[in-house]
Design an enzyme around this catalytic site. Structure first.
Site, PDB file in Angstrom:
ATOM      1  N   TYR A  64       0.582  -0.991   0.272  1.00 31.04           N
ATOM      2  CA  TYR A  64       0.000  -0.218   0.191  1.00 31.04           C
ATOM      3  C   TYR A  64       0.397   1.644  -0.466  1.00 31.04           C
ATOM      4  O   TYR A  64       0.286   2.017  -0.030  1.00 31.04           O
ATOM      5  CB  TYR A  64      -0.872  -0.116   1.363  1.00 31.04           C
ATOM      6  CG  TYR A  64      -2.616  -0.307   1.428  1.00 31.04           C
ATOM      7  CD1 TYR A  64      -2.182  -1.443   0.494  1.00 31.04           C
ATOM      8  CD2 TYR A  64      -3.589   0.514   1.453  1.00 31.04           C
ATOM      9  CE1 TYR A  64      -3.733  -2.118   0.380  1.00 31.04           C
ATOM     10  CE2 TYR A  64      -4.851  -0.167   1.086  1.00 31.04           C
ATOM     11  CZ  TYR A  64      -5.024  -1.784   0.841  1.00 31.04           C
ATOM     12  OH  TYR A  64      -6.251  -2.085   0.269  1.00 31.04           O
ATOM     13  N   LYS A 113       2.567 -15.341   2.770  1.00 36.70           N
ATOM     14  CA  LYS A 113       3.499 -15.909   1.880  1.00 36.70           C
ATOM     15  C   LYS A 113       4.631 -16.542   1.451  1.00 36.70           C
ATOM     16  O   LYS A 113       4.881 -16.006   0.536  1.00 36.70           O
ATOM     17  CB  LYS A 113       2.883 -14.916   0.357  1.00 36.70           C
ATOM     18  CG  LYS A 113       2.716 -16.257  -1.297  1.00 36.70           C
ATOM     19  CD  LYS A 113       1.304 -17.397  -1.206  1.00 36.70           C
ATOM     20  CE  LYS A 113       1.579 -18.481  -2.361  1.00 36.70           C
ATOM     21  NZ  LYS A 113       0.630 -18.910  -2.589  1.00 36.70           N
ATOM     22  N   ASP A 133      -3.200 -17.911  -0.029  1.00 36.22           N
ATOM     23  CA  ASP A 133      -4.539 -18.871  -0.445  1.00 36.22           C
ATOM     24  C   ASP A 133      -5.435 -19.602   0.527  1.00 36.22           C
ATOM     25  O   ASP A 133      -6.210 -20.244   0.571  1.00 36.22           O
ATOM     26  CB  ASP A 133      -3.334 -19.252  -1.754  1.00 36.22           C
ATOM     27  CG  ASP A 133      -2.574 -20.092  -0.970  1.00 36.22           C
ATOM     28  OD1 ASP A 133      -1.690 -19.748   0.260  1.00 36.22           O
ATOM     29  OD2 ASP A 133      -1.425 -20.820  -2.567  1.00 36.22           O
ATOM     30  N   ASP A 177      -6.678  -6.752   3.654  1.00 38.22           N
ATOM     31  CA  ASP A 177      -7.116  -6.191   2.938  1.00 38.22           C
ATOM     32  C   ASP A 177      -9.064  -6.993   2.710  1.00 38.22           C
ATOM     33  O   ASP A 177     -10.071  -6.801   2.945  1.00 38.22           O
ATOM     34  CB  ASP A 177      -6.859  -5.355   2.423  1.00 38.22           C
ATOM     35  CG  ASP A 177      -8.211  -4.141   1.683  1.00 38.22           C
ATOM     36  OD1 ASP A 177      -8.713  -3.890   1.621  1.00 38.22           O
ATOM     37  OD2 ASP A 177      -8.144  -4.874   0.306  1.00 38.22           O
ATOM     38  N   ASP A 218     -12.446  -8.729   4.004  1.00 43.49           N
ATOM     39  CA  ASP A 218     -13.634  -8.948   3.213  1.00 43.49           C
ATOM     40  C   ASP A 218     -14.599  -9.422   3.058  1.00 43.49           C
ATOM     41  O   ASP A 218     -15.530 -10.456   3.285  1.00 43.49           O
ATOM     42  CB  ASP A 218     -13.215  -8.084   1.798  1.00 43.49           C
ATOM     43  CG  ASP A 218     -13.591  -6.406   1.920  1.00 43.49           C
ATOM     44  OD1 ASP A 218     -13.876  -5.654   2.946  1.00 43.49           O
ATOM     45  OD2 ASP A 218     -14.340  -5.985   0.672  1.00 43.49           O
TER      46      ASP A 218
END
Ligand code: IPM
Ligand code: MG
Length: 357
Positions: A141, A192, A224, A248, A252
């Protein structure tokens, strides 16, 4: 002591949901003596319209002076075409970074009255109570270099930089372990590390910090797999800690486990517990100004504010219990309605919470 609260409506449904939440604060003052004063400031698209900047200096200064900030949401199609640095979302990111709000707490807890509103089977989500701890001021970001560049041959490349310093990882890891200590003492760190060096370092540092918290069971999961596990068996998680971009996305995803993104509050804290509180959903321009938005995520953000920044846990509990009561009585906004429930507008839902306080 009188708490200083800054209200930032933002864009889209922002004024409606913050209005409903401000009414809840007002009722706490009138009925239970909560001592606060509030001020309003502009941020996002509306600030760009008024000042030519999504985060004007007056807003940043007011935010610095406040004990806590309540934010609605920013952004909308009206501002999607303006130069990137002036877009509403940049105001939000600049505020997070300007106040060093590195620790983002995003709970995904199910109100039992909403078990059937979840996209998953009731038995998979019944009793669900997860806390996602998202690092909020680093990662891709904010990493430099970034941008869209035209090469000598005329073709364009886009670039962002995923980067975390050891110190940034360390401080969010401590925050996550402390959060786990106050809950069920299980922490899953999401990375990851099989592909990205940034998150290989993340895993190493989180593991080191974990040695200082022997009572917390630390596990690691690739992002994942974490996405899959959140949908397959979400109750396996207590606290999740992850970087900005993974957080982020996963937050959601986790929100839909609880029935509606319109239900979930969040807290963004600095090292001293000062914070900004906002629903995790966006500004929903498609329903703005129509009294349709669900104000409960913003009202529950007030509860988080009372608990985490203002040290008013009794008031926080009042707000949360009032929301539970209203849901148990069958009141719903359109996003969480089911046959047999009573559908209310934004303002009326706020009034029901006030009445239930
Ligand atoms: C969020 C939002 C923001 C983010 C946007 C609006 C910049 O999606 O708070 O999750 O990506 O952090
Ligand atoms: Mg988001």
């Amino acid at each position: 002591m009188t708490h200083k609260i800054l209200l930032i409506n933002g864009d889209g449904i922002g004024p409606e949901i913050v209005g409903a939440a401000a009414a809840v604060l007002g009722a706490l003052r009138d009925r239970y003596g909560l001592a606060y004063e509030s001020e309003e400031a502009l941020m996002g698209g509306c600030a760009f319209d008024a000042y030519g900047e999504p985060l004007p200096a007056v807003t940043l200064n007011a935010a610095r002076a406040a004990d806590a900030i309540l934010l609605g949401a920013v952004g909308g199609p009206k501002w999607d075409q303006i130069e990137r640095a002036k877009r509403p979302e940049r105001g939000l990111l600049a505020l997070r970074s300007g106040l060093d709000l590195f620790c983002n707490l995003r709970p995904a807890a199910l109100f039992s009255a909403l078990a059937e509103a979840s996209a998953l089977k009731p038995e998979v989500v019944d009793g669900l109570d997860i806390m996602i701890v998202r690092e909020l001021t680093g990662d891709i970001y904010f990493g430099q270099p970034r941008g869209i560049e035209t090469l000598a041959d005329g073709s364009r490349v886009g670039r962002n930089t995923m980067i975390y310093s050891e110190a940034e990882i360390r401080r969010i890891a401590h925050a996550a372990f402390r959060t786990a200590m106050q809950r069920n003492r299980r922490l899953c760190s999401v990375d990851k590390a099989n592909v990205l060096e940034t998150t290989e370092l993340w895993r190493e540092v989180v593991t080191e910090v974990g040695k200082e918290y022997p009572d917390v069971a630390l596990s690691h999961m690739y992002v994942d797999n974490a996405a899959m596990q959140l949908v397959r068996a979400p109750k396996q998680f207590d606290v999740l800690v992850t970087g900005n971009i993974f957080g982020d996305i996963l937050s959601d995803l986790a929100s839909m486990l609880t029935g509606s993104i319109g239900m979930l509050p969040s807290a963004s804290l600095d090292a001293n517990g000062k914070g900004m509180y906002e629903p995790i959903h966006g500004s929903a321009p498609d329903i703005a100004g129509r009294n349709l938005a669900n104000p409960l995520a913003t009202i529950l953000s007030v509860a988080m504010m009372l608990r985490y920044s203002l040290n008013e846990p009794a008031h926080a509990l009042r707000v949360e219990q009032a929301v539970s009561k209203v849901l148990a009585a069958g009141y719903r906004t359109a996003d969480i309605q089911r046959p047999g429930t009573t559908v209310l507008g934004t303002q009326e839902m706020g009034e029901q919470v006030v009445a239930a306080l």
